[in-house]
Design a protein around this motif. Structure first.
Motif, PDB file in Angstrom:
ATOM      1  N   ALA A  65      -2.814   1.828   1.437  1.00  0.00           N
ATOM      2  CA  ALA A  65      -1.913   0.702   1.741  1.00  0.00           C
ATOM      3  C   ALA A  65      -2.030  -0.341   0.634  1.00  0.00           C
ATOM      4  O   ALA A  65      -1.022  -0.853   0.128  1.00  0.00           O
ATOM      5  CB  ALA A  65      -2.249   0.097   3.096  1.00  0.00           C
ATOM      6  N   GLY A  66      -3.249  -0.660   0.243  1.00  0.00           N
ATOM      7  CA  GLY A  66      -3.464  -1.630  -0.830  1.00  0.00           C
ATOM      8  C   GLY A  66      -2.948  -1.151  -2.174  1.00  0.00           C
ATOM      9  O   GLY A  66      -2.431  -1.942  -2.970  1.00  0.00           O
ATOM     10  N   THR A  67      -3.057   0.144  -2.423  1.00  0.00           N
ATOM     11  CA  THR A  67      -2.571   0.712  -3.676  1.00  0.00           C
ATOM     12  C   THR A  67      -1.046   0.665  -3.732  1.00  0.00           C
ATOM     13  O   THR A  67      -0.466   0.333  -4.770  1.00  0.00           O
ATOM     14  CB  THR A  67      -3.095   2.145  -3.850  1.00  0.00           C
ATOM     15  OG1 THR A  67      -4.522   2.133  -3.744  1.00  0.00           O
ATOM     16  CG2 THR A  67      -2.721   2.717  -5.196  1.00  0.00           C
ATOM     17  N   GLU A  68      -0.396   0.992  -2.626  1.00  0.00           N
ATOM     18  CA  GLU A  68       1.072   0.891  -2.541  1.00  0.00           C
ATOM     19  C   GLU A  68       1.503  -0.549  -2.807  1.00  0.00           C
ATOM     20  O   GLU A  68       2.435  -0.796  -3.574  1.00  0.00           O
ATOM     21  CB  GLU A  68       1.560   1.319  -1.149  1.00  0.00           C
ATOM     22  CG  GLU A  68       1.375   2.783  -0.834  1.00  0.00           C
ATOM     23  CD  GLU A  68       2.583   3.642  -1.156  1.00  0.00           C
ATOM     24  OE1 GLU A  68       3.662   3.086  -1.478  1.00  0.00           O
ATOM     25  OE2 GLU A  68       2.449   4.872  -1.089  1.00  0.00           O
ATOM     26  N   GLN A  69       0.824  -1.493  -2.143  1.00  0.00           N
ATOM     27  CA  GLN A  69       1.161  -2.893  -2.338  1.00  0.00           C
ATOM     28  C   GLN A  69       0.977  -3.295  -3.801  1.00  0.00           C
ATOM     29  O   GLN A  69       1.834  -3.949  -4.396  1.00  0.00           O
ATOM     30  CB  GLN A  69       0.308  -3.797  -1.450  1.00  0.00           C
ATOM     31  CG  GLN A  69       0.652  -5.263  -1.629  1.00  0.00           C
ATOM     32  CD  GLN A  69      -0.444  -6.210  -1.219  1.00  0.00           C
ATOM     33  OE1 GLN A  69      -1.634  -5.912  -1.365  1.00  0.00           O
ATOM     34  NE2 GLN A  69      -0.056  -7.361  -0.689  1.00  0.00           N
ATOM     35  N   TYR A 108      -0.113   0.528   6.728  1.00  0.00           N
ATOM     36  CA  TYR A 108       0.251   1.545   5.731  1.00  0.00           C
ATOM     37  C   TYR A 108       1.742   1.887   5.837  1.00  0.00           C
ATOM     38  O   TYR A 108       2.452   1.895   4.827  1.00  0.00           O
ATOM     39  CB  TYR A 108      -0.609   2.786   5.918  1.00  0.00           C
ATOM     40  CG  TYR A 108      -0.311   3.885   4.934  1.00  0.00           C
ATOM     41  CD1 TYR A 108      -0.536   3.713   3.571  1.00  0.00           C
ATOM     42  CD2 TYR A 108       0.188   5.111   5.354  1.00  0.00           C
ATOM     43  CE1 TYR A 108      -0.267   4.717   2.659  1.00  0.00           C
ATOM     44  CE2 TYR A 108       0.457   6.124   4.449  1.00  0.00           C
ATOM     45  CZ  TYR A 108       0.233   5.933   3.104  1.00  0.00           C
ATOM     46  OH  TYR A 108       0.501   6.930   2.198  1.00  0.00           O
ATOM     47  N   LEU A 109       2.219   2.127   7.050  1.00  0.00           N
ATOM     48  CA  LEU A 109       3.631   2.480   7.226  1.00  0.00           C
ATOM     49  C   LEU A 109       4.551   1.352   6.771  1.00  0.00           C
ATOM     50  O   LEU A 109       5.559   1.598   6.087  1.00  0.00           O
ATOM     51  CB  LEU A 109       3.905   2.831   8.692  1.00  0.00           C
ATOM     52  CG  LEU A 109       3.318   4.151   9.176  1.00  0.00           C
ATOM     53  CD1 LEU A 109       3.439   4.274  10.685  1.00  0.00           C
ATOM     54  CD2 LEU A 109       3.985   5.328   8.470  1.00  0.00           C
ATOM     55  N   THR A 145      -2.100   9.569  -4.156  1.00  0.00           N
ATOM     56  CA  THR A 145      -2.024   9.934  -2.744  1.00  0.00           C
ATOM     57  C   THR A 145      -2.421  11.391  -2.544  1.00  0.00           C
ATOM     58  O   THR A 145      -3.159  11.705  -1.605  1.00  0.00           O
ATOM     59  CB  THR A 145      -0.613   9.647  -2.197  1.00  0.00           C
ATOM     60  OG1 THR A 145      -0.260   8.287  -2.511  1.00  0.00           O
ATOM     61  CG2 THR A 145      -0.556   9.831  -0.688  1.00  0.00           C
ATOM     62  N   ALA A 146      -1.987  12.268  -3.423  1.00  0.00           N
ATOM     63  CA  ALA A 146      -2.359  13.682  -3.323  1.00  0.00           C
ATOM     64  C   ALA A 146      -3.871  13.865  -3.484  1.00  0.00           C
ATOM     65  O   ALA A 146      -4.491  14.652  -2.760  1.00  0.00           O
ATOM     66  CB  ALA A 146      -1.607  14.496  -4.368  1.00  0.00           C
ATOM     67  N   LEU A 205       4.764  -3.384  -4.992  1.00  0.00           N
ATOM     68  CA  LEU A 205       5.195  -4.724  -4.608  1.00  0.00           C
ATOM     69  C   LEU A 205       4.738  -5.787  -5.598  1.00  0.00           C
ATOM     70  O   LEU A 205       5.526  -6.642  -6.010  1.00  0.00           O
ATOM     71  CB  LEU A 205       4.692  -5.045  -3.195  1.00  0.00           C
ATOM     72  CG  LEU A 205       5.120  -4.036  -2.121  1.00  0.00           C
ATOM     73  CD1 LEU A 205       4.537  -4.401  -0.778  1.00  0.00           C
ATOM     74  CD2 LEU A 205       6.615  -3.887  -2.062  1.00  0.00           C
ATOM     75  N   LYS A 206       3.484  -5.740  -5.974  1.00  0.00           N
ATOM     76  CA  LYS A 206       2.962  -6.798  -6.836  1.00  0.00           C
ATOM     77  C   LYS A 206       3.258  -6.545  -8.314  1.00  0.00           C
ATOM     78  O   LYS A 206       3.766  -7.425  -9.011  1.00  0.00           O
ATOM     79  CB  LYS A 206       1.461  -6.960  -6.589  1.00  0.00           C
ATOM     80  CG  LYS A 206       1.169  -7.449  -5.163  1.00  0.00           C
ATOM     81  CD  LYS A 206      -0.294  -7.567  -4.906  1.00  0.00           C
ATOM     82  CE  LYS A 206      -0.663  -9.019  -5.031  1.00  0.00           C
ATOM     83  NZ  LYS A 206      -2.056  -9.289  -4.682  1.00  0.00           N
ATOM     84  N   ILE A 207       2.948  -5.352  -8.801  1.00  0.00           N
ATOM     85  CA  ILE A 207       3.151  -5.086 -10.229  1.00  0.00           C
ATOM     86  C   ILE A 207       4.618  -4.821 -10.539  1.00  0.00           C
ATOM     87  O   ILE A 207       5.209  -5.504 -11.373  1.00  0.00           O
ATOM     88  CB  ILE A 207       2.256  -3.920 -10.709  1.00  0.00           C
ATOM     89  CG1 ILE A 207       0.776  -4.324 -10.615  1.00  0.00           C
ATOM     90  CG2 ILE A 207       2.630  -3.505 -12.139  1.00  0.00           C
ATOM     91  CD1 ILE A 207      -0.212  -3.195 -10.900  1.00  0.00           C
ATOM     92  N   TYR A 208       5.228  -3.835  -9.867  1.00  0.00           N
ATOM     93  CA  TYR A 208       6.611  -3.493 -10.207  1.00  0.00           C
ATOM     94  C   TYR A 208       7.597  -4.580  -9.780  1.00  0.00           C
ATOM     95  O   TYR A 208       8.396  -5.053 -10.585  1.00  0.00           O
ATOM     96  CB  TYR A 208       7.012  -2.140  -9.616  1.00  0.00           C
ATOM     97  CG  TYR A 208       8.442  -1.799  -9.929  1.00  0.00           C
ATOM     98  CD1 TYR A 208       8.821  -1.477 -11.229  1.00  0.00           C
ATOM     99  CD2 TYR A 208       9.420  -1.873  -8.954  1.00  0.00           C
ATOM    100  CE1 TYR A 208      10.155  -1.222 -11.541  1.00  0.00           C
ATOM    101  CE2 TYR A 208      10.748  -1.616  -9.258  1.00  0.00           C
ATOM    102  CZ  TYR A 208      11.107  -1.284 -10.548  1.00  0.00           C
ATOM    103  OH  TYR A 208      12.423  -1.039 -10.864  1.00  0.00           O
TER     104      TYR A 208
END
Length: 158
Positions: A44-48, A85-86, A126-127, A52-55
């Motif tokens: 969840a933190g990696t997605e964010q 996460y979702l 994720t994989a 969200l933050k970098i891109y």
């Protein structure tokens, strides 16, 4: 193709949680304290962070203390972390849907990166953690393998 692969791996992670109780999802399976729920929190933190933050350049607080990466606090719930996460994945999908794969942003450490590279990184990230989840799940209850159909249905992948 890239977003489809990422959604498949997101769904596979959640599929690995199915049928386990709170204690099993929190059970630390390595010397470092890795557990299934910790993988969900980390991703969840990696997605964010990446989407969200970098891109997207959204200025918002981290989802959790970076020092708590992979660690589950007693007040954190399964529903709370899976929901986090979702929701974060959905926000990431929305950001990606408005972008172009050749859009370039600069990371906090000064490196240029395009959306295509971020997607490829998140597929790999994720994989890789799904591999950890496979091993942890097998050690908990012996379950192995995955059902592409079940995993896809869990996260809305087409």
């Amino acid at each position: 193709m890239l977003t489809g692969q990422l959604d498949y791996h997101r769904a596979t992670l959640l599929h690995k949680l199915e049928g386990l109780d709170d204690e099993q999802l929190r059970r630390q399976m390595t010397r470092s304290g890795l557990c299934l729920l910790g993988l969900v929190k980390h991703l969840a933190g990696t997605e964010q962070g990446w989407f969200l933050k970098i891109y997207a350049g959204i200025d918002e607080p981290d989802l959790y203390d970076p020092e708590a990466d992979f660690r589950i606090d007693p007040d954190e719930t399964v529903d709370g972390l899976v929901g986090l996460y979702l929701r974060t994945c959905q926000r990431a999908r929305e950001v990606v849907a408005t972008g172009r794969v050749d859009d370039v942003v600069t990371t906090p450490w000064g490196a240029p990166v395009n959306l295509r590279a971020i997607l490829a990184h998140m597929i790999q990230e994720t994989a890789r953690h799904n591999g950890h989840a496979d091993i942890i799940r097998e050690a908990i209850d012996g379950a192995t393998g995955q059902s592409r159909w079940l995993a896809a249905c869990r996260c809305g992948v087409r």
